[in-house]
Structures are given as structure tokens and as C-alpha cells.
Design an enzyme around this catalytic site. Structure first.
Site, PDB file in Angstrom:
ATOM      1  N   LYS A 145       0.820  -1.218   0.000  1.00 12.23           N
ATOM      2  CA  LYS A 145       0.000   0.000   0.000  1.00 12.23           C
ATOM      3  C   LYS A 145       0.853   1.267   0.000  1.00 12.23           C
ATOM      4  CE  LYS A 145      -4.258  -2.055   1.360  1.00 12.23           C
ATOM      5  NZ  LYS A 145      -3.829  -3.455   1.601  1.00 12.23           N
TER       6      LYS A 145
HETATM    7  C1  LIG Z   1      -4.387  -4.558   0.981  1.00  7.80           C
HETATM    8  C2  LIG Z   1      -3.622  -5.815   0.841  1.00  7.80           C
HETATM    9  C3  LIG Z   1      -4.004  -6.804  -0.087  1.00  7.80           C
HETATM   10  C4  LIG Z   1      -5.238  -6.698  -0.940  1.00  7.80           C
HETATM   11  O1  LIG Z   1      -5.158  -5.701  -1.929  1.00  7.80           O
HETATM   12  P1  LIG Z   1      -6.464  -5.154  -2.673  1.00  7.80           P
HETATM   13  O2  LIG Z   1      -6.000  -4.001  -3.457  1.00  7.80           O
HETATM   14  O3  LIG Z   1      -7.420  -4.768  -1.577  1.00  7.80           O
HETATM   15  O4  LIG Z   1      -7.003  -6.272  -3.503  1.00  7.80           O
HETATM   16  C5  LIG Z   1      -3.190  -7.923  -0.201  1.00  7.80           C
HETATM   17  N1  LIG Z   1      -2.089  -8.080   0.570  1.00  7.80           N
HETATM   18  C6  LIG Z   1      -1.702  -7.149   1.470  1.00  7.80           C
HETATM   19  C7  LIG Z   1      -0.497  -7.395   2.301  1.00  7.80           C
HETATM   20  C8  LIG Z   1      -2.444  -5.980   1.634  1.00  7.80           C
HETATM   21  O5  LIG Z   1      -2.068  -5.063   2.551  1.00  7.80           O
END
Ligand SMILES: *Cc1c(COP(=O)(O)O)cnc(C)c1O
Length: 476
Positions: A113
Site C-alpha cells: 500500500k
Molecule cells: C491490501 C492488501 C491486499 C489486498 O489488496 P487489494 O488491493 O485490496 O485487492 C493484499 N495483501 C496485502 C499485504 C495488503 O495489505
């Protein structure tokens, strides 16, 4: 470049206006009027660019309302050495079975993120300065999103962050990551309740339009357009790196596949955008955990979100979703960009608890390139162990879901790239369960765990939260 709503009820808006709006005024999601196109020649001309330079090129196709110099400066700041100390920002590492990991977790909070949130922090500060406005970000988190938002927005002018988290429900690592921040514009609020209580508080305050307007409340959640577009950049980067070794004559149109550990359908949607912009992608493989509403949808065409109490707490917690907030952007394409049919799908869902595109299911792989699979706790453990034994790499539980599902979709002659969405340091318990080893922490992480924590404890009480925001919000 202008953006419109999937539900058809929004005046076309440029990039910066769209990202300040969040949800479109008609309740839909913002999508580009047309996706920008990248030819094979242009793609090839990007090969020597650094990551921030590549980000400037890709994002410049969307953010046509931002001056080029400003965009370049923001990309350099977002993807600086300080934020992403690993050479190249996004490293690719081969593991066993012919798979390659795409390292998206080299940023300050050790999860993917950061890739989008660091850019969002830059562009929000820029857009607010241009408009002479302020923003108070109000969010609820059970882990990764909140910390990525705080690290992206800390110290930014005109922005404050109010992040609610459930008291005693986050790991020691997650608490330390958020609560050790000392910036004046970051407010951690630990609510006496569970994650859903935090989310309800946020919804109630954001739904009070007077309060929202008076205090310039906003969100930085996964539907945010800046996040989706910023995430497309690393698909281009990964393709360029994966084809560095391919001889020049065969590069144009050389297809690779990506596997994406998925929750809210944000990350994989960015890959879908990249593919439709012209990036040679064969398959986008959606990996779900036990909360597999999306796998169910891509296998059957039927989308049936689950209730909060049917949503399991798994060992890949950032994928524990009951509904996938970005799916509407894919549905929009599926119904040939007809807003009336998007609205109809959501009406069906309200009335009967699901919507049904089973008659379209064969298009998912053939036309859109999306396939899917599910990974369980046992798969996760077995995969972490197998990768460790064969490659000496410790992967995190979310990435392990990706690797598990990827192995079922490998095709000969097509490189399979698996997105590494977090670092194992964040999920020690599951790593120990899988391989009996604890991941050693860097000195910096050790210091973070021992640092004093800054958090306000609060009852699950809307009035108390209102009072706190009134007292601390950024003002004009
Ligand atoms: C947020 C997250 C996901 C999922 O991603 P999306 O964009 O919501 O599909 C997968 N793995 C980790 C470690 C995350 O923080």
C-alpha cells in the site's frame, strides 16, 4: 483526460478534482473516460527510466491537469531512496518453479500500500495548496491501510489524519508501526470495540454532510483514483524488468502473467488498467484466501458478498474482505460501460443478495484475461515452507496465497510474476508456524517496537469522536 462515474451521474472532472471527491456524487466510482494507450514503441522507450521517471510517464497520461515539472517532483519525492531504500524501488527476485516475485513492499510500512499511498500523499498536498483548502482524513484500520496512510501523510501541510483502530485487536508490530509516529498531524485513536465499530463511527461522521463539510473530512481508501493509477506503474516496471533479458526483436508484444493477492480488487484492477493501456499481459490471476467472494465471482459469474459475521479472520488478514469495493469498475466494462446496467446489477444485489453474470463468465478469461483461485491456511503454510526450502526466501502469508494460486496457472513460455504484497516481518506468528524460524528484525524495526507510543483511548462513542475532531482538525 477527464473522469466520469460508473453510474453515469457525474460531470466529467480532471484528475485532481476527482481524487478530492472520493466517491462520485452519484455513489459510483470514477473511471477514465477512455484509457490512455501506450504503443509498443513508447513502452520500449521507457526501458532505461528509473522508477520515479516511469511513474511520471504513466501518471502523466492520467493527471493531465498537473504540470509536468510538478508531477516529476512529486514522483521523485514519493519514490525517493529514503522511502524505498532498495535499489530500483521494486526489485524482481526469481524463486523456484519458474516464478518471479515482484517486490512491492520495500516502503516504510513493509506492505504494497506504500506504493500508491506515498504518491497520494504528494498529490493531495499539491491539490490542496492549489485550491487553498485543507483535508482531515478520517479512517478506520485493522492494520496495513492505516499505517500506510499515516506514513504517507505525516508532516504534510494542510492535512491531518484521524485513524481509528480497535483497542487490543492489532498485532504488537502493527500497533508500534502506527503509534510510534510523533508527527503533530497524526492522531491515533484506539476505540473500545472491534473493527466494525470503528468503521461505523467513520461512516456516521462522513454521512453527516454538515459535519463533513465544516471539518473538511475525506478518506484515502482503496477506491481512490490516485491509488489505482499509481499502482498501474509497477505493472509496467515489472514487464520492463522481466523482458530486459529477452532479445530486442522479440520484446514487442511479449506476454507475461501476473498473480495478485487480492482483497478489495484494487491492486489487480490497476493491472487490468495497465493491460488495457497496451501492456502485453496474458493473464491476471486473482488469488483469494478463505474469504473468496471474488474467486467465486470469476469462476461462476455470480457475486454474492458476505455479511461481516461470515467473514473469517485468517492468517492473511489484509485479504479478509466481505465485499470488494473496486469490483464495480470491472463490472462497468463487463456491461460495455452502460451505467444503467451497473445500477441494475447493484439493485439486483440489494433485492436478492447477489448479482448474476454467469452468461458472461466465459468472457472473463478470454476477453479480459482474468482467472482466479483460492488458497487456505494449510496452503499458505505449505507454500511458505516449500519456497523457503527451495529458494531460501521467506515470503509473507499474503504473498504465499499468491504463489499457491500462481502455481496452478503457469503456462509454458509465459513468465509468471507474483506480486509480493507484504514482508514476513509483519507476520512472525505464521512464519514461525510454517518454518519454525523467526524473521530477524533490522535495528530500525527493533527501535520502532521499543519506541514510546502515542495513542488516544476512546469509548465507542460518536460524540466523543466529534469533539476530538472539532478540537484537533486542520482548519483554513
Ligand atoms: C491490501 C492488501 C491486499 C489486498 O489488496 P487489494 O488491493 O485490496 O485487492 C493484499 N495483501 C496485502 C499485504 C495488503 O495489505
Amino acid at each position: 483526460m477527464q473522469f466520469i462515474s460508473t453510474r453515469g451521474g457525474m460531470q466529467p472532472l480532471p484528475y485532481c478534482d476527482t481524487l478530492l471527491e472520493g466517491l462520485a456524487t452519484d455513489g459510483g466510482l470514477a473511471v477514465p473516460e477512455q484509457l490512455p494507450q501506450v504503443s509498443a514503441e513508447v513502452l520500449e522507450s521507457w526501458r532505461e527510466l528509473t522508477y520515479p521517471q516511469l511513474a511520471t510517464e504513466v501518471l502523466g497520461l492520467y493527471a493531465t491537469d498537473i504540470a509536468r515539472d510538478d508531477l516529476e517532483r512529486m514522483c521523485q519525492a514519493a519514490y525517493s531512496n529514503e522511502n524505498f531504500p532498495t535499489e530500483g524501488v521494486v526489485p524482481l527476485r526469481p524463486i523456484d518453479g519458474g516464478l518471479t516475485l515482484v517486490g512491492l513492499s520495500e516502503g516504510p510500512t513493509l506492505a504494497f500500500k506504500d506504493m500508491a499511498m506515498q504518491f497520494l500523499g504528494q498529490v493531495l498536498e499539491y491539490a490542496l495548496a492549489q485550491r487553498g483548502s485543507v483535508l482531515n482524513v478520517l479512517g478506520a484500520t485493522s492494520g496495513d491501510t492505516g499505517s500506510a496512510a499515516e506514513y504517507a501523510l505525516r508532516g504534510k501541510d494542510r492535512i491531518s489524519v484521524f485513524m481509528l483502530s480497535p483497542q487490543g485487536r492489532m498485532s504488537a508490530f502493527q500497533r508500534a508501526q502506527m503509534y510510534s509516529l510523533t508527527d503533530d498531524n497524526v492522531f491515533n485513536i484506539a476505540v473500545d470495540g472491534v473493527f466494525d465499530d470503528c468503521q461505523t463511527l467513520v461512516k456516521n461522521l462522513a454521512g453527516d454532510l454538515d459535519f463533513k463539510k465544516t471539518h473538511h473530512l475525506g478518506a484515502v481508501n482503496s477506491i481512490n483514483l490516485a491509488r489505482i493509477t499509481a499502482q498501474s506503474v509497477y505493472y509496467f516496471w515489472a514487464w520492463l524488468r522481466a523482458t530486459d533479458a529477452v532479445d530486442t526483436a522479440s520484446r514487442a508484444g511479449f506476454e507475461v502473467s501476473f498473480t495478485v493477492p487480492s482483497g478489495n480488487f484494487g491492486n489487480i484492477l490497476s493491472g487490468y488498467f495497465a493491460k488495457n493501456m497496451g501492456l502485453p499481459v496474458r493473464r491476471l490471476v486473482l488469488a483469494a484466501n478463505e474469504n473468496n467472494v471474488l474467486d467465486e465471482f470469476f469462476r461462476t459469474g455470480i457475486y454474492r458478498p458476505r455479511a461481516a459475521e461470515q467473514t473469517l479472520a485468517t492468517s492473511s488478514p489484509s485479504m479478509d474482505i466481505s465485499k470488494a469495493s473496486n469490483l464495480e469498475r470491472f463490472i462497468y466494462d463487463l456491461v460495455d460501460r452502460d451505467p444503467a446496467r451497473v445500477v441494475q446489477a447493484w439493485r439486483d444485489l440489494d433485492e436478492q443478495g447477489y448479482f448474476d453474470f454467469s452468461s458472461q463468465q466465459s468472457r472473463f478469461a478470454d476477453e479480459f484475461g482474468i482467472v482466479s483461485g483460492t488458497s487456505t491456511h494449510a496452503d499458505r503454510l505449505a507454500t511458505i515452507q516449500a519456497v523457503y526450502e527451495a529458494s531460501g526466501e521467506i515470503i509473507d502469508p499474503h504473498t504465499a496465497d499468491g504463489v499457491t494460486v500462481a502455481r496452478h496457472h503457469v503456462e509454458s513460455g509465459v513468465p509468471m510474476l507474483v506480486l509480493e504484497t507484504a514482508k514476513p516481518e509483519k507476520f512472525q506468528e505464521t512464519i514461525t508456524e510454517a518454518i519454525g524460524v523467526t524473521v530477524s528484525l533490522s535495528e530500525e524495526l527493533q527501535a520502532m517496537l521499543e519506541a514510546p507510543q502515542h495513542v488516544v483511548d476512546m469509548n465507542n462513542d460518536e460524540q466523543a469522536l466529534r469533539g476530538f475532531i472539532e478540537q484537533h482538525a486542520a482548519t483554513l
